[in-house]
Design an enzyme around this catalytic site. Structure first.
Site: not given
Length: 258
Positions: A122, A209
């Site tokens: 991810a 993130h």
């Protein structure tokens, strides 16, 4: 390339759909290893794959590479066995948080001359992190993860920092929410030196993130906002795409970013 997959969940189905139905780059899924043959009969029929519940028969079914797409327990149970006969792509990266298992995988792969591939999942920028640490001169890495508050069971309005510490501590406390810190740590300066901030935020609906790193090379910042898979809200679309991307890289003679 003929692929064998351990597991039959959303990522396994995604890989089969992209390879079988869309004929991607001569990739084809030939075999699935599952616990319950009866349960997945229709899946096998839909995608033209063969089901196995015996790991040795699965590994001897004419496949070139294995994709582990099940869970941490399955990865720890079967990956060492797989490496005796095949190369493997590991999706359940959480298994490698166990240092003893990580070392076992390294040694078995080395003994049988089979590689272990870890998709970036991810997040991005893993190649840059590895390159920056090529001479051991990567000084600091910080991962800031921001997720919807409900994914942590937090009933808050706004944002709340729920963790600050090392990747090792984050992995222990949030094993289902911070797998990205494992691949980041393996690529860079390790779980003890990689720092992690986790923020529960009621205003966001997607996982965010941000990676910040500094060293003798300079500094870098990467930021990713992940869309979930349409078939599984708990898995990011980029994680599924990173598996397919890894398979495609193995097929081509031009290796980008390696």
């Amino acid at each position: 390339m003929k692929i064998g997959i351990i597991g039959a969940g959303s990522i396994a189905t995604f890989i089969m759909e992209e390879t079988q139905q869309k004929q991607k780059d001569e990739l084809t899924v030939k075999s699935l290893f599952v616990r319950n043959l009866k349960k997945y009969e229709q899946l096998a029929a839909d995608y033209g794959v063969e089901l196995f519940d015996d790991i040795d028969q699965f590994l001897d079914s004419g496949i070139d590479i294995v994709v582990e797409a099940a869970n941490v327990a399955a990865a720890q149970q079967f990956v060492p066995k797989v490496l005796e006969k095949k190369e493997v792509i590991i999706i359940s990266i959480g298994a490698l948080a166990d240092e003893a298992f990580l070392e076992e995988v390294r040694q078995v792969g080395k003994q049988y001359n089979h590689s272990i591939y870890l998709p970036s999942g991810a997040i991005g920028g893993i190649d840059a992190i590895q390159n920056a640490n090529g001479l051991g001169e990567l000084k600091s890495v910080l991962l800031t993860t921001r997720k919807p508050a409900h994914s942590f069971g937090e009933n808050i309005v706004g944002e709340k920092v729920i963790f600050q510490g090392s990747a090792a501590e984050a992995i222990e406390k949030f094993p289902k929410n911070i797998n990205v810190s494992i691949i980041l740590s393996l690529a860079g300066i390790g779980v003890e030196n990689t720092k992690v901030d986790i923020i529960a935020d009621s205003t966001v609906t997607k996982n965010h993130h941000q990676i910040q790193a500094e060293g003798t090379f300079g500094s870098m910042t990467f930021q990713i906002e992940n869309e979930p898979m349409p078939t599984n809200a708990n898995t990011s679309m980029l994680a599924a795409l990173s598996v397919l991307g890894t398979l495609k890289k193995l097929q081509t003679n031009i290796k980008i970013g390696l």
